[in-house]
Design an enzyme around this catalytic site. Structure first.
Site, PDB file in Angstrom:
ATOM      1  N   TYR A 176      33.370  37.985  77.805  1.00 38.73           N
ATOM      2  CA  TYR A 176      34.491  38.727  78.384  1.00 38.73           C
ATOM      3  C   TYR A 176      34.039  39.483  79.629  1.00 38.73           C
ATOM      4  CZ  TYR A 176      38.412  42.009  78.715  1.00 38.73           C
ATOM      5  OH  TYR A 176      39.491  42.754  79.162  1.00 38.73           O
ATOM      6  N   LYS A 180      35.315  38.969  83.560  1.00 38.04           N
ATOM      7  CA  LYS A 180      36.032  39.987  84.335  1.00 38.04           C
ATOM      8  C   LYS A 180      35.304  40.290  85.654  1.00 38.04           C
ATOM      9  CE  LYS A 180      39.590  40.360  81.669  1.00 38.04           C
ATOM     10  NZ  LYS A 180      40.942  39.973  82.127  1.00 38.04           N
TER      11      LYS A 180
HETATM   12  N1  LIG Z   1      43.740  45.949  76.038  1.00 34.22           N
HETATM   13  C1  LIG Z   1      42.716  46.466  76.693  1.00 34.22           C
HETATM   14  O1  LIG Z   1      42.046  47.417  76.253  1.00 34.22           O
HETATM   15  C2  LIG Z   1      42.355  45.907  78.056  1.00 34.22           C
HETATM   16  C3  LIG Z   1      41.436  46.599  78.841  1.00 34.22           C
HETATM   17  C4  LIG Z   1      41.102  46.098  80.091  1.00 34.22           C
HETATM   18  C5  LIG Z   1      41.683  44.924  80.532  1.00 34.22           C
HETATM   19  N2  LIG Z   1      42.582  44.277  79.749  1.00 34.22           N
HETATM   20  C6  LIG Z   1      43.157  43.033  80.266  1.00 34.22           C
HETATM   21  O2  LIG Z   1      44.559  43.169  80.415  1.00 34.22           O
HETATM   22  C7  LIG Z   1      45.179  41.900  80.244  1.00 34.22           C
HETATM   23  C8  LIG Z   1      46.313  42.015  79.230  1.00 34.22           C
HETATM   24  O3  LIG Z   1      45.774  42.427  77.995  1.00 34.22           O
HETATM   25  P1  LIG Z   1      46.652  42.983  76.789  1.00 34.22           P
HETATM   26  O4  LIG Z   1      45.985  44.200  76.285  1.00 34.22           O
HETATM   27  O5  LIG Z   1      48.072  43.039  77.189  1.00 34.22           O
HETATM   28  O6  LIG Z   1      46.381  41.823  75.732  1.00 34.22           O
HETATM   29  P2  LIG Z   1      47.426  40.952  74.899  1.00 34.22           P
HETATM   30  O7  LIG Z   1      46.631  40.127  73.980  1.00 34.22           O
HETATM   31  O8  LIG Z   1      48.486  41.828  74.343  1.00 34.22           O
HETATM   32  O9  LIG Z   1      48.080  40.027  76.022  1.00 34.22           O
HETATM   33  C9  LIG Z   1      47.463  38.887  76.535  1.00 34.22           C
HETATM   34  C10 LIG Z   1      48.494  37.769  76.567  1.00 34.22           C
HETATM   35  O10 LIG Z   1      47.881  36.615  77.135  1.00 34.22           O
HETATM   36  C11 LIG Z   1      48.389  35.505  76.446  1.00 34.22           C
HETATM   37  N3  LIG Z   1      47.489  34.376  76.599  1.00 34.22           N
HETATM   38  C12 LIG Z   1      46.254  34.195  76.081  1.00 34.22           C
HETATM   39  N4  LIG Z   1      45.761  32.992  76.422  1.00 34.22           N
HETATM   40  C13 LIG Z   1      46.703  32.403  77.182  1.00 34.22           C
HETATM   41  C14 LIG Z   1      46.795  31.137  77.822  1.00 34.22           C
HETATM   42  N5  LIG Z   1      45.826  30.232  77.720  1.00 34.22           N
HETATM   43  N6  LIG Z   1      47.907  30.863  78.547  1.00 34.22           N
HETATM   44  C15 LIG Z   1      48.921  31.753  78.616  1.00 34.22           C
HETATM   45  N7  LIG Z   1      48.899  32.954  78.005  1.00 34.22           N
HETATM   46  C16 LIG Z   1      47.800  33.265  77.305  1.00 34.22           C
HETATM   47  C17 LIG Z   1      48.494  35.950  74.981  1.00 34.22           C
HETATM   48  O11 LIG Z   1      49.385  35.130  74.253  1.00 34.22           O
HETATM   49  C18 LIG Z   1      48.985  37.383  75.154  1.00 34.22           C
HETATM   50  O12 LIG Z   1      50.397  37.461  75.083  1.00 34.22           O
HETATM   51  C19 LIG Z   1      44.072  40.922  79.827  1.00 34.22           C
HETATM   52  O13 LIG Z   1      43.631  40.193  80.945  1.00 34.22           O
HETATM   53  C20 LIG Z   1      42.981  41.857  79.336  1.00 34.22           C
HETATM   54  O14 LIG Z   1      41.696  41.275  79.449  1.00 34.22           O
HETATM   55  C21 LIG Z   1      42.950  44.735  78.520  1.00 34.22           C
END
Ligand SMILES: NC(=O)c1ccc[n+]([C@@H]2O[C@H](COP(=O)([O-])OP(=O)(O)OC[C@H]3O[C@@H](n4cnc5c(N)ncnc54)[C@H](O)[C@@H]3O)[C@@H](O)[C@H]2O)c1
Length: 294
Positions: A176, A180
């Site tokens: 991961y 990123k």
């Molecule tokens: N949650 C955290 O703490 C956090 C922190 C930093 C960055 N992020 C980043 O923010 C973004 C959103 O995260 P989130 O917390 O909303 O997570 P989440 O899991 O709620 O949302 C991610 C979405 O991506 C979709 N997804 C996964 N693989 C896919 C694919 N192959 N094609 C299409 N859709 C796909 C999933 O179905 C999900 O709905 C991500 O890139 C994550 O890495 C999250």
């Protein structure tokens, strides 16, 4: 093509997304749904795409209520961003239904995974890179082509993470974190390529990635590309971390003493999408409670 600075925009409209459509990949997820709602509330139409067949029913009802109240429009399409062959048909459909040009992307689709490095199954490692890097590139490429086709300017936001800058303390997420960091560099690379013709040296050298180089490149209106790096967010995924006591550790690692809420990414996303950030490209906006500043 050098575009004039939008200095005439009234201050109250610097975050306005009227007259444009924004696509949100990972749009059924926690951050995607939240920032998509904010797009609709700021005058933009929103296309949500995600690999799940349909979004949560209750959430989608809210989306429909918001768009009805605002006079904006929302669509949902199933799209797996790692399935390159299915991208073109989905974009053909989207092109046929939107009423304003696609001028924004928030690339949220992403997955994580925790495993000690020496035990990490290589296929899982590869999958994380595939979704987070290649999947982000695939959807960005499709959106940029639409912007070129419509001859419009645009703004692309790639959701990265503070984990692209620092390694998460207390949890082993090498794939991961590497993915990123790659998003930061992908953002800078695409920002240079999509901003101005002067940024690309003329000509092309044939090679595996470019087997049939063609002639002159066309010039298109600039597309800005930035990354947004959230800190820890309170989402359902954080629940397991909570039960292990990890969240208690994380709150000590940032300056604000708490993890963030998904709603705190609305303003950063609107800022990057709208004309208020017209001179910002190739940058990373870190929204991490000061985590990386320590
Ligand atoms: N949650 C955290 O703490 C956090 C922190 C930093 C960055 N992020 C980043 O923010 C973004 C959103 O995260 P989130 O917390 O909303 O997570 P989440 O899991 O709620 O949302 C991610 C979405 O991506 C979709 N997804 C996964 N693989 C896919 C694919 N192959 N094609 C299409 N859709 C796909 C999933 O179905 C999900 O709905 C991500 O890139 C994550 O890495 C999250």
């Amino acid at each position: 093509m050098t575009y004039p600075a939008p200095v005439e925009i009234p201050t109250r409209d610097l975050f306005n997304l009227g007259g444009r459509t924004v696509l949100i990949s990972g749009g059924a997820g926690a951050v995607g749904m939240t920032v998509g709602k904010a797009v609709l509330e700021s005058g933009g139409d929103a296309v949500f795409v995600d690999m799940v067949p349909s979004p949560n029913e209750q959430m989608w009802k809210t989306i429909e209520q918001i768009s009805a109240a605002q006079g904006t429009k929302a669509w949902y399409h199933q799209l797996n961003v790692t399935d390159a062959d299915s991208v073109a048909p989905v974009f053909d459909t989207i092109r046929g239904e939107i009423r304003h040009p696609l001028r924004g992307l928030v690339a949220c689709a992403g997955i994580s995974g925790e495993c000690d490095a020496c035990d990490y199954p290589i296929d899982v490692f590869r999958k994380i890179l595939d979704v987070n890097i290649t999947g982000t590139f695939t959807v960005t490429q499709a959106v940029a082509k639409e912007m070129h086709r419509a001859n419009v300017t645009g703004s692309i936001i790639l959701i990265a993470s503070m984990s692209g800058w620092v390694t998460n303390r207390g949890i082993n997420t090498a794939a991961y974190n590497a993915s990123k960091s790659a998003i930061h560099q992908l953002g800078r690379s695409l920002a240079a390529e999509f901003a101005h013709p002067q940024n690309t040296f003329p000509g092309r050298t044939p090679g595996d990635a470019n087997p049939n180089p063609d002639g002159e490149r066309k010039a298109y209106p600039p597309i800005r590309v930035n990354t947004l790096s959230p800190g820890h967010i309170e989402t359902p995924i954080a629940e397991a971390a909570k039960s292990r006591g990890l969240v208690d550790e994380w709150v000590k690692q940032n300056m604000l003493g708490r993890i963030s809420q998904k709603e705190e990414y609305r303003a950063p996303v609107l800022f990057l999408l709208a004309d208020g950030s017209s001179y910002m490209t190739g940058a990373d906006l870190r929204v991490d409670g000061g985590h990386c500043a320590w």
